[in-house]
Design a protein around this motif. Sequence first.
Motif, PDB file in Angstrom:
ATOM      1  N   SER A 159       0.836  -1.193   0.000  1.00  0.00           N
ATOM      2  CA  SER A 159       0.000   0.000   0.000  1.00  0.00           C
ATOM      3  C   SER A 159       0.876   1.250   0.000  1.00  0.00           C
ATOM      4  O   SER A 159       1.979   1.259   0.543  1.00  0.00           O
ATOM      5  N   GLY A 160       0.400   2.281  -0.640  1.00  0.00           N
ATOM      6  CA  GLY A 160       1.132   3.532  -0.683  1.00  0.00           C
ATOM      7  C   GLY A 160       2.074   3.651  -1.862  1.00  0.00           C
ATOM      8  O   GLY A 160       2.654   4.715  -2.079  1.00  0.00           O
ATOM      9  N   LEU A 161       2.249   2.589  -2.630  1.00  0.00           N
ATOM     10  CA  LEU A 161       3.095   2.678  -3.815  1.00  0.00           C
ATOM     11  C   LEU A 161       2.292   3.300  -4.950  1.00  0.00           C
ATOM     12  O   LEU A 161       1.133   2.955  -5.155  1.00  0.00           O
ATOM     13  N   ASP A 162       2.924   4.203  -5.681  1.00  0.00           N
ATOM     14  CA  ASP A 162       2.221   4.792  -6.817  1.00  0.00           C
ATOM     15  C   ASP A 162       2.168   3.796  -7.975  1.00  0.00           C
ATOM     16  O   ASP A 162       2.754   2.713  -7.921  1.00  0.00           O
ATOM     17  N   SER A 167      12.823   2.130  -2.103  1.00  0.00           N
ATOM     18  CA  SER A 167      11.576   2.511  -1.459  1.00  0.00           C
ATOM     19  C   SER A 167      11.472   1.829  -0.101  1.00  0.00           C
ATOM     20  O   SER A 167      12.194   0.876   0.169  1.00  0.00           O
ATOM     21  N   ASP A 168      10.580   2.311   0.749  1.00  0.00           N
ATOM     22  CA  ASP A 168      10.413   1.666   2.046  1.00  0.00           C
ATOM     23  C   ASP A 168       9.381   0.537   1.984  1.00  0.00           C
ATOM     24  O   ASP A 168       9.143  -0.136   2.969  1.00  0.00           O
ATOM     25  N   LYS A 169       8.771   0.330   0.855  1.00  0.00           N
ATOM     26  CA  LYS A 169       7.804  -0.744   0.653  1.00  0.00           C
ATOM     27  C   LYS A 169       8.349  -1.662  -0.427  1.00  0.00           C
ATOM     28  O   LYS A 169       9.198  -1.273  -1.205  1.00  0.00           O
ATOM     29  N   PRO A 170       7.925  -2.859  -0.549  1.00  0.00           N
ATOM     30  CA  PRO A 170       6.903  -3.568   0.204  1.00  0.00           C
ATOM     31  C   PRO A 170       7.411  -4.050   1.555  1.00  0.00           C
ATOM     32  O   PRO A 170       8.589  -4.334   1.714  1.00  0.00           O
ATOM     33  N   LEU A 171       6.496  -4.125   2.487  1.00  0.00           N
ATOM     34  CA  LEU A 171       6.807  -4.652   3.814  1.00  0.00           C
ATOM     35  C   LEU A 171       6.392  -6.113   3.866  1.00  0.00           C
ATOM     36  O   LEU A 171       5.298  -6.467   3.439  1.00  0.00           O
ATOM     37  N   LEU A 172       7.250  -6.945   4.391  1.00  0.00           N
ATOM     38  CA  LEU A 172       6.941  -8.363   4.529  1.00  0.00           C
ATOM     39  C   LEU A 172       6.055  -8.572   5.748  1.00  0.00           C
ATOM     40  O   LEU A 172       6.416  -8.187   6.856  1.00  0.00           O
ATOM     41  N   LYS A 173       4.893  -9.152   5.525  1.00  0.00           N
ATOM     42  CA  LYS A 173       4.003  -9.484   6.632  1.00  0.00           C
ATOM     43  C   LYS A 173       4.300 -10.885   7.151  1.00  0.00           C
ATOM     44  O   LYS A 173       4.313 -11.119   8.349  1.00  0.00           O
ATOM     45  N   GLY A 174       4.507 -11.818   6.225  1.00  0.00           N
ATOM     46  CA  GLY A 174       4.768 -13.189   6.620  1.00  0.00           C
ATOM     47  C   GLY A 174       5.055 -14.046   5.409  1.00  0.00           C
ATOM     48  O   GLY A 174       4.850 -13.629   4.270  1.00  0.00           O
ATOM     49  N   ALA A 175       5.543 -15.254   5.665  1.00  0.00           N
ATOM     50  CA  ALA A 175       5.855 -16.187   4.588  1.00  0.00           C
ATOM     51  C   ALA A 175       5.617 -17.612   5.044  1.00  0.00           C
ATOM     52  O   ALA A 175       5.747 -17.928   6.227  1.00  0.00           O
ATOM     53  N   PHE A 176       5.280 -18.452   4.088  1.00  0.00           N
ATOM     54  CA  PHE A 176       5.095 -19.884   4.303  1.00  0.00           C
ATOM     55  C   PHE A 176       5.982 -20.589   3.281  1.00  0.00           C
ATOM     56  O   PHE A 176       5.783 -20.452   2.076  1.00  0.00           O
ATOM     57  N   ILE A 177       7.001 -21.297   3.779  1.00  0.00           N
ATOM     58  CA  ILE A 177       7.938 -21.985   2.890  1.00  0.00           C
ATOM     59  C   ILE A 177       8.103 -23.412   3.381  1.00  0.00           C
ATOM     60  O   ILE A 177       8.699 -23.644   4.432  1.00  0.00           O
TER      61      ILE A 177
END
Length: 171
Positions: A29-32, A102-112
């Motif tokens: 969010s917040g990326l143009d 950029s400061d985004k994207p932010l990692l919320k979580g991962a399943f590996i």
Amino acid sequence: MTREEKSRVIEDLTAQLAATNVVYLADISGLDAETTSNLRRSCFKAGIQLNVVKNTLLEKAMEASENNYGDLPSVLAGNTSIMIATNGNAPAKVIKEFRKKSDKPLLKGAFIDQAIFIGDNQLDALVALKSKEEMIGEVIGLLQSPAKNVVSALKSGGATIAGLVKTLSER
């Protein structure tokens, strides 16, 4: 969105989740528009499928999936993008490379492969994960090393039997 459309989306997401063992959740969010397009292009080049999803639909798809996502649904808040890949560290590398600009994207979580990583602080650990191909290459290199040592020892001793015996006894 009608109930039928929602159930179709949940079925599609469940099928996507069942077909892969690598799922990343990120906040873009917040990326143009231009930056988002560049991120999508980077993901496409790396073989990563990037989709923006509704949190409730993704949560229901995770519940319907055969995989155990543990606490991963707890990070489904705000805007969520799902990154699906075949290589476990490819999305982390794309995110890390993209965050240089950029400061985004932010990692919320991962399943590996049944392992769950939650939080943006896990990004460096995910980048350091080795892919299957990298691990196979390392194992092959380790297996070839002793054979190369024997061959070089045989070559250095000369062509005589006494030289070969002497070289082998020194090793």
